[in-house]
Design a protein around this motif. Structure first.
Motif, PDB file in Angstrom:
ATOM      1  N   PRO A 183       0.782  -1.233   0.000  1.00  0.00           N
ATOM      2  CA  PRO A 183       0.000   0.000   0.000  1.00  0.00           C
ATOM      3  C   PRO A 183       0.820   1.293   0.000  1.00  0.00           C
ATOM      4  CG  PRO A 183       0.101  -0.904   2.210  1.00  0.00           C
ATOM      5  CD  PRO A 183       0.886  -1.829   1.340  1.00  0.00           C
ATOM      6  N   GLU A 184       2.133   1.224   0.194  1.00  0.00           N
ATOM      7  CA  GLU A 184       2.816   2.508   0.361  1.00  0.00           C
ATOM      8  C   GLU A 184       2.833   3.368  -0.892  1.00  0.00           C
ATOM      9  OE1 GLU A 184       4.785  -0.692   1.128  1.00  0.00           O
ATOM     10  OE2 GLU A 184       6.655   0.374   1.553  1.00  0.00           O
ATOM     11  N   ARG A 185       2.841   4.660  -0.661  1.00  0.00           N
ATOM     12  CA  ARG A 185       2.770   5.603  -1.756  1.00  0.00           C
ATOM     13  C   ARG A 185       4.132   6.084  -2.200  1.00  0.00           C
ATOM     14  NH1 ARG A 185      -2.377   6.139  -2.332  1.00  0.00           N
ATOM     15  NH2 ARG A 185      -3.195   4.732  -0.792  1.00  0.00           N
ATOM     16  N   ARG A 186       5.053   6.208  -1.248  1.00  0.00           N
ATOM     17  CA  ARG A 186       6.413   6.575  -1.626  1.00  0.00           C
ATOM     18  C   ARG A 186       7.071   5.284  -2.035  1.00  0.00           C
ATOM     19  NH1 ARG A 186       7.811  11.926  -0.045  1.00  0.00           N
ATOM     20  NH2 ARG A 186       9.721  11.173  -0.946  1.00  0.00           N
ATOM     21  N   THR A 231      15.210   5.064   4.623  1.00  0.00           N
ATOM     22  CA  THR A 231      14.119   5.312   5.561  1.00  0.00           C
ATOM     23  C   THR A 231      12.884   4.466   5.233  1.00  0.00           C
ATOM     24  OG1 THR A 231      13.539   7.244   4.249  1.00  0.00           O
ATOM     25  CG2 THR A 231      14.795   7.636   6.242  1.00  0.00           C
ATOM     26  N   SER A 232      12.766   3.992   3.984  1.00  0.00           N
ATOM     27  CA  SER A 232      11.617   3.154   3.644  1.00  0.00           C
ATOM     28  C   SER A 232      11.725   1.766   4.234  1.00  0.00           C
ATOM     29  CB  SER A 232      11.493   2.963   2.135  1.00  0.00           C
ATOM     30  OG  SER A 232      11.181   4.141   1.512  1.00  0.00           O
ATOM     31  N   LEU A 288      20.613  17.945  17.132  1.00  0.00           N
ATOM     32  CA  LEU A 288      20.057  18.400  15.855  1.00  0.00           C
ATOM     33  C   LEU A 288      19.996  17.267  14.836  1.00  0.00           C
ATOM     34  CD1 LEU A 288      21.480  21.961  15.305  1.00  0.00           C
ATOM     35  CD2 LEU A 288      19.148  21.263  15.818  1.00  0.00           C
ATOM     36  N   ILE A 289      21.045  16.453  14.815  1.00  0.00           N
ATOM     37  CA  ILE A 289      21.024  15.327  13.878  1.00  0.00           C
ATOM     38  C   ILE A 289      19.858  14.406  14.224  1.00  0.00           C
ATOM     39  CG2 ILE A 289      22.289  13.333  12.994  1.00  0.00           C
ATOM     40  CD1 ILE A 289      24.866  14.801  13.678  1.00  0.00           C
ATOM     41  N   GLY A 290      19.723  14.146  15.544  1.00  0.00           N
ATOM     42  CA  GLY A 290      18.630  13.273  15.992  1.00  0.00           C
ATOM     43  C   GLY A 290      17.278  13.821  15.555  1.00  0.00           C
ATOM     44  N   LEU A 291      17.112  15.127  15.725  1.00  0.00           N
ATOM     45  CA  LEU A 291      15.857  15.763  15.303  1.00  0.00           C
ATOM     46  C   LEU A 291      15.648  15.618  13.803  1.00  0.00           C
ATOM     47  CD1 LEU A 291      15.521  19.165  17.159  1.00  0.00           C
ATOM     48  CD2 LEU A 291      14.023  17.177  17.238  1.00  0.00           C
ATOM     49  N   GLY A 292      16.744  15.775  13.057  1.00  0.00           N
ATOM     50  CA  GLY A 292      16.669  15.652  11.603  1.00  0.00           C
ATOM     51  C   GLY A 292      16.164  14.278  11.204  1.00  0.00           C
ATOM     52  N   VAL A 293      16.702  13.258  11.869  1.00  0.00           N
ATOM     53  CA  VAL A 293      16.291  11.893  11.535  1.00  0.00           C
ATOM     54  C   VAL A 293      14.819  11.683  11.873  1.00  0.00           C
ATOM     55  CG1 VAL A 293      16.654   9.465  12.048  1.00  0.00           C
ATOM     56  CG2 VAL A 293      18.602  10.978  11.810  1.00  0.00           C
ATOM     57  N   LEU A 294      14.432  12.190  13.051  1.00  0.00           N
ATOM     58  CA  LEU A 294      13.003  12.099  13.416  1.00  0.00           C
ATOM     59  C   LEU A 294      12.150  12.767  12.349  1.00  0.00           C
ATOM     60  CD1 LEU A 294      12.852  12.831  17.242  1.00  0.00           C
ATOM     61  CD2 LEU A 294      12.467  10.695  16.035  1.00  0.00           C
ATOM     62  N   GLY A 295      12.613  13.947  11.909  1.00  0.00           N
ATOM     63  CA  GLY A 295      11.876  14.711  10.909  1.00  0.00           C
ATOM     64  C   GLY A 295      11.720  13.927   9.617  1.00  0.00           C
ATOM     65  N   TYR A 297      11.516  10.723   9.178  1.00  0.00           N
ATOM     66  CA  TYR A 297      10.464   9.716   9.309  1.00  0.00           C
ATOM     67  C   TYR A 297       9.085  10.353   9.442  1.00  0.00           C
ATOM     68  CZ  TYR A 297      13.739   5.928   9.492  1.00  0.00           C
ATOM     69  OH  TYR A 297      14.691   5.032   9.146  1.00  0.00           O
ATOM     70  N   LEU A 298       9.051  11.450  10.206  1.00  0.00           N
ATOM     71  CA  LEU A 298       7.787  12.154  10.377  1.00  0.00           C
ATOM     72  C   LEU A 298       7.262  12.606   9.014  1.00  0.00           C
ATOM     73  CD1 LEU A 298       6.089  13.081  12.797  1.00  0.00           C
ATOM     74  CD2 LEU A 298       7.085  15.342  12.467  1.00  0.00           C
ATOM     75  N   GLY A 299       8.175  13.116   8.195  1.00  0.00           N
ATOM     76  CA  GLY A 299       7.808  13.560   6.851  1.00  0.00           C
ATOM     77  C   GLY A 299       7.198  12.422   6.053  1.00  0.00           C
ATOM     78  N   ARG A 300       7.799  11.255   6.179  1.00  0.00           N
ATOM     79  CA  ARG A 300       7.276  10.100   5.444  1.00  0.00           C
ATOM     80  C   ARG A 300       5.880   9.745   5.921  1.00  0.00           C
ATOM     81  NH1 ARG A 300      10.300   7.442   2.382  1.00  0.00           N
ATOM     82  NH2 ARG A 300       8.878   5.687   2.495  1.00  0.00           N
ATOM     83  N   ILE A 301       5.693   9.773   7.256  1.00  0.00           N
ATOM     84  CA  ILE A 301       4.362   9.450   7.805  1.00  0.00           C
ATOM     85  C   ILE A 301       3.348  10.451   7.269  1.00  0.00           C
ATOM     86  CG2 ILE A 301       2.985   9.282   9.910  1.00  0.00           C
ATOM     87  CD1 ILE A 301       5.548   8.506  11.380  1.00  0.00           C
ATOM     88  N   TYR A 302       3.745  11.722   7.267  1.00  0.00           N
ATOM     89  CA  TYR A 302       2.876  12.790   6.784  1.00  0.00           C
ATOM     90  C   TYR A 302       2.450  12.517   5.343  1.00  0.00           C
ATOM     91  CZ  TYR A 302       1.764  17.450   5.032  1.00  0.00           C
ATOM     92  OH  TYR A 302       1.173  18.504   4.419  1.00  0.00           O
TER      93      TYR A 302
END
Ligand code: UDP
Ligand code: MG
Length: 321
Positions: A183-186, A231-232, A288-295, A297-302
């Protein structure tokens, strides 16, 4: 032409060639000239599903011309440029053959291999991969970065992408249906291909230089593509922060104990600006790197939750029913 009509009216074919095309006007004629004799000599009913991925040049017109001579060419015209992964997904979704083979329009994937792929398929393999043994057509940096990518990806993901294997492969209908059910879109196709598994055979070949025009993938593009791939298919980049955090906390604790001990034993020291600022900057950077990585994945979820279609087809020029 006559037997073509007959084959098309059955609306069934054994072999579907899927070809995403973006600004390929220069390659098209040569591409069909080399592909068609191979397909004819294979002696199976076939179709060529061409996906025009929002080309800005005369690709679509050239496709119409080719289709006049060879009605087994189907054209799916996307509403804009969606990128190769989306165009490929579109072609695979619409292919009707018992075996599906994605191929690039620039002749970097030699069509002659199709014969060998078909033989292995008939022997019972579900997937026949074409593996590039010689990438000398690509420049040094592209080869090296590709190698690092495969190593990193395979080290931290559950499914293994065979190195130097592109999208050029034969897939049985079973595999295609499994892919379509994801089902994934990306869509990072190489990863999805590997994830579904099935019985695989490998044919080595040497990759040629592009027929005409330039590659559509710049360094920046490839970097993003690699991030997408990782990340996928892996959450290791998320998990690593737990361990890194623990490790740094341990270091901080050791260093703290050392300082306190020293003050107790030897009395108050000069304030240590250098060590302080180093630690602050280091930790700031790590966070900051940690936040970037979270971002990431968050972007992908979005993007996934929006549930938009992977591609939009503007026109179908299909088999005449
Ligand atoms: N392609 C596409 N959409 C894009 C970029 C590329 O359909 O946005 C197609 C392109 O026409 C070709 C294939 O994908 O048939 C591979 O592209 P390219 O040769 O530029 O990639 P490379 O061989 O450098 O990886
Ligand atoms: Mg190419």
């Amino acid at each position: 032409m006559n037997n073509t009509k007959q084959i098309l009216s059955l609306n069934h074919c054994t072999l579907s060639i899927v070809c995403p095309m973006y600004n390929e006007e220069e390659s098209l004629a040569v591409f069909f000239n080399r592909l068609l004799p191979v397909l004819v000599s294979a002696g199976e009913p076939f179709e060529i599903v061409c996906v025009n991925d929002g080309s800005r040049d005369a690709t679509l017109e050239r496709l119409f011309t080719a289709r006049k001579l060879e009605p087994r060419i189907r054209i799916l015209n996307l509403s804009r440029n969606f990128g190769k992964e989306a165009a490929l997904t579109c072609g695979i979704d619409h292919a009707i053959g018992d075996a599906v083979i994605p191929i690039d329009a620039d002749l970097q994937d030699p069509p002659e291999l199709i014969i060998e792929m078909l033989q292995l398929w008939r022997q019972g393999f579900d997937v026949v991969l074409a593996q590039r043994t010689d990438r000398s057509a690509d420049h040094f940096l592209k080869r090296k970065t590709a190698e690092w990518f495969y190593r990193l990806h395979n080290a931290i993901s559950d499914s293994v992408i065979p190195s130097n294997v592109g999208d050029f492969r034969l897939m049985d209908r079973k595999v295609v249906e499994a892919l379509k059910a994801l089902p994934e879109r990306r869509r990072f196709m190489k990863g999805l291909f590997a994830w579904v598994g099935f019985r695989q055979a490998v044919i080595p070949y040497s990759r040629e230089a592009r027929q005409a025009g330039a590659s559509k993938f710049s360094g920046w593009h490839l970097w993003n593509f690699a991030l997408e791939g990782i990340t996928s298919f892996s959450t290791a980049p998320l998990r690593i922060w737990t361990y890194l955090g623990l490790f740094i906390a341990l270091l901080a604790f050791t260093y703290g104990s050392f300082i306190v001990g020293r003050v107790l034993l030897l009395g108050r020291d000069m304030p240590g600006y250098a060590s302080l600022i180093t630690v602050v900057l280091f930790l700031g950077g790590i966070q900051l790197i940690g936040l970037g990585v979270l971002g990431e994945y968050l972007g992908r979820i979005y993007l996934e939750t929006k549930g938009r279609p992977v591609y939009i087809v503007r026109d179908h020029f299909d088999h005449e029913a």
